[in-house]
Design a protein around this motif. Structure first.
Motif, PDB file in Angstrom:
ATOM      1  N   LEU A   1      -7.351   4.634   1.297  1.00 22.35           N
ATOM      2  CA  LEU A   1      -5.814   3.998   1.635  1.00 22.35           C
ATOM      3  C   LEU A   1      -5.817   3.776   3.175  1.00 22.35           C
ATOM      4  O   LEU A   1      -6.348   4.237   4.037  1.00 22.35           O
TER       5      LEU A   1
ATOM      6  N   ARG B   1       0.081  14.184  -3.511  1.00 20.57           N
ATOM      7  CA  ARG B   1      -0.992  13.881  -2.970  1.00 20.57           C
ATOM      8  C   ARG B   1      -0.903  12.658  -1.890  1.00 20.57           C
ATOM      9  O   ARG B   1      -1.566  12.882  -0.693  1.00 20.57           O
ATOM     10  N   VAL B   2      -0.338  11.630  -2.010  1.00 28.11           N
ATOM     11  CA  VAL B   2      -0.023  10.791  -0.906  1.00 28.11           C
ATOM     12  C   VAL B   2       0.589  11.241   0.003  1.00 28.11           C
ATOM     13  O   VAL B   2       0.459  10.598   1.105  1.00 28.11           O
TER      14      VAL B   2
ATOM     15  N   VAL C   1       0.662  13.998   1.644  1.00 28.30           N
ATOM     16  CA  VAL C   1      -0.212  14.715   2.626  1.00 28.30           C
ATOM     17  C   VAL C   1      -0.732  13.410   3.763  1.00 28.30           C
ATOM     18  O   VAL C   1      -0.939  13.777   4.834  1.00 28.30           O
ATOM     19  N   PHE C   2      -1.380  12.461   3.090  1.00 24.61           N
ATOM     20  CA  PHE C   2      -1.988  11.265   3.663  1.00 24.61           C
ATOM     21  C   PHE C   2      -0.878  10.638   4.573  1.00 24.61           C
ATOM     22  O   PHE C   2      -1.247  10.551   5.881  1.00 24.61           O
TER      23      PHE C   2
ATOM     24  N   ALA D   1       0.166  12.894   7.677  1.00 19.29           N
ATOM     25  CA  ALA D   1      -0.913  12.831   8.551  1.00 19.29           C
ATOM     26  C   ALA D   1      -0.983  11.457   9.487  1.00 19.29           C
ATOM     27  O   ALA D   1      -1.261  11.315  10.585  1.00 19.29           O
ATOM     28  N   MET D   2      -0.784  10.420   8.380  1.00 22.37           N
ATOM     29  CA  MET D   2      -0.917   9.075   9.010  1.00 22.37           C
ATOM     30  C   MET D   2       0.298   8.844  10.182  1.00 22.37           C
ATOM     31  O   MET D   2       0.008   8.119  11.207  1.00 22.37           O
TER      32      MET D   2
END
Lengths: 145, 158
Positions: free
Chosen positions: B100, B115-116, B118-119, B122-123
């Motif tokens: 991603l 799920r996305v 979380v990413f 953090a991003m």
């Protein structure tokens, strides 16, 4: 950390080219329309600045809405996202810090930077492509999945 | 007007990522997996994007200003620094681990929110944290303590 197991995907040149043309049109519209670069890391990162927040928010809202519409219409592609929560967070943090330091991601350096043949974007794109391919090579060789 | 153009551009960008299936990390990882399951689709996305964007830049060079706004900003061309290559390397590691990058992550957020998210969280922490540091903000113990305190406060309020 559980690594994502490989999911085979078919080569789809026509859809890829069509989507690419749309992304190009979007970047072109933003540059000719308001003189801003369609670099997603810059746009998302810049949301903390008060100046220029209006158009950045509108752009991000458009991105999110595209996904939401596709989902409501039932035409969204399957998102094969696997990997444990710590791995997702770790990767996200690296992508965030990396694109902030490097001043761009696949859109800002990759699409916009290459289009105007900026040497720094050519270097950045080569670096992140080669590094990412190397990471995939190692995780798929030694990742155990 | 600026906001309308930016919104349309974002919508079109997202649609392009969905049509090309680039919002699916599997497509991206298989492009990067040159040695085994190579799926060259991403190269065609880049190709299509480059054709139209190059034309748009060429067209813009004939204009004194964008449709809305007073002028085009001057963009950096050179400046190949350690910061640039180190940043691109860090980004490459994160991208290669999950598949991603920022655009697809935001488009995929409504498609697999749990799920996305979380990413994406953090991003954003990485993007904003690194930016704060650029403004001269020092990530010392006191700053981290203050940030943690703020975070726990908002959590308990919610």
């Amino acid at each position: 950390m559980l690594l994502p197991p490989p999911v085979p995907t078919p080569f789809t040149p026509v859809l890829a080219l069509a989507g690419g043309l749309m992304i190009g049109a979007s970047a072109g519209l933003l540059w000719i329309g308001i003189g801003r670069i369609a670099g997603i890391s810059g746009i998302a990162g810049g949301l903390i600045e008060r100046a220029e927040r209006d158009w950045r928010l509108a752009f991000v809202f458009g991105l999110l809405l595209a996904g939401l519409f596709a989902r409501m219409l039932g035409i969204a592609p399957t998102i094969h996202l696997s990997g444990s929560v710590p791995l997702l967070a770790f990767a996200g943090l690296l992508v965030g810090c990396g694109t902030a330091l490097g001043g761009g991601c696949t859109s800002g350096h990759g699409i916009c930077g290459l289009s105007r043949a900026a040497p720094r974007s050519i270097v950045a794109t080569l670096v992140f492509m080669v590094v990412a391919a190397t990471v995939v090579f190692f995780t798929r060789t030694f990742g155990g999945s | 007007m600026r906001v309308v153009i930016a919104f349309a551009s974002g919508l079109l960008f997202g649609a392009g990522l969905l049509v090309s299936h680039m919002a699916d990390p599997a497509k991206v990882l298989n492009f990067l997996d040159v040695a085994r399951r190579w799926d060259p689709s991403l190269a065609f996305v880049m190709g299509g994007g480059l054709i139209v964007t190059s034309l748009a830049f060429a067209l813009a060079r004939r204009r004194a200003r964008p449709l809305v706004g007073s002028g085009f900003p001057v963009l950096p061309r050179h400046g190949i620094t350690m910061r640039l290559t180190a940043g691109a390397s860090l980004f490459g590691v994160g991208w290669g681990l999950i598949g991603l990058c920022p655009g697809p992550a935001l488009v995929a957020l409504p498609l697999d929110p749990a799920r996305v998210a979380v990413f994406v969280i953090a991003m954003l922490a990485g993007l904003w944290g690194a930016r704060l540091e650029q403004y001269g903000f020092k990530w010392n113990r006191a700053a981290i303590h203050k940030a943690m305190k703020l975070l726990t406060q908002t959590k308990s309020r919610a």
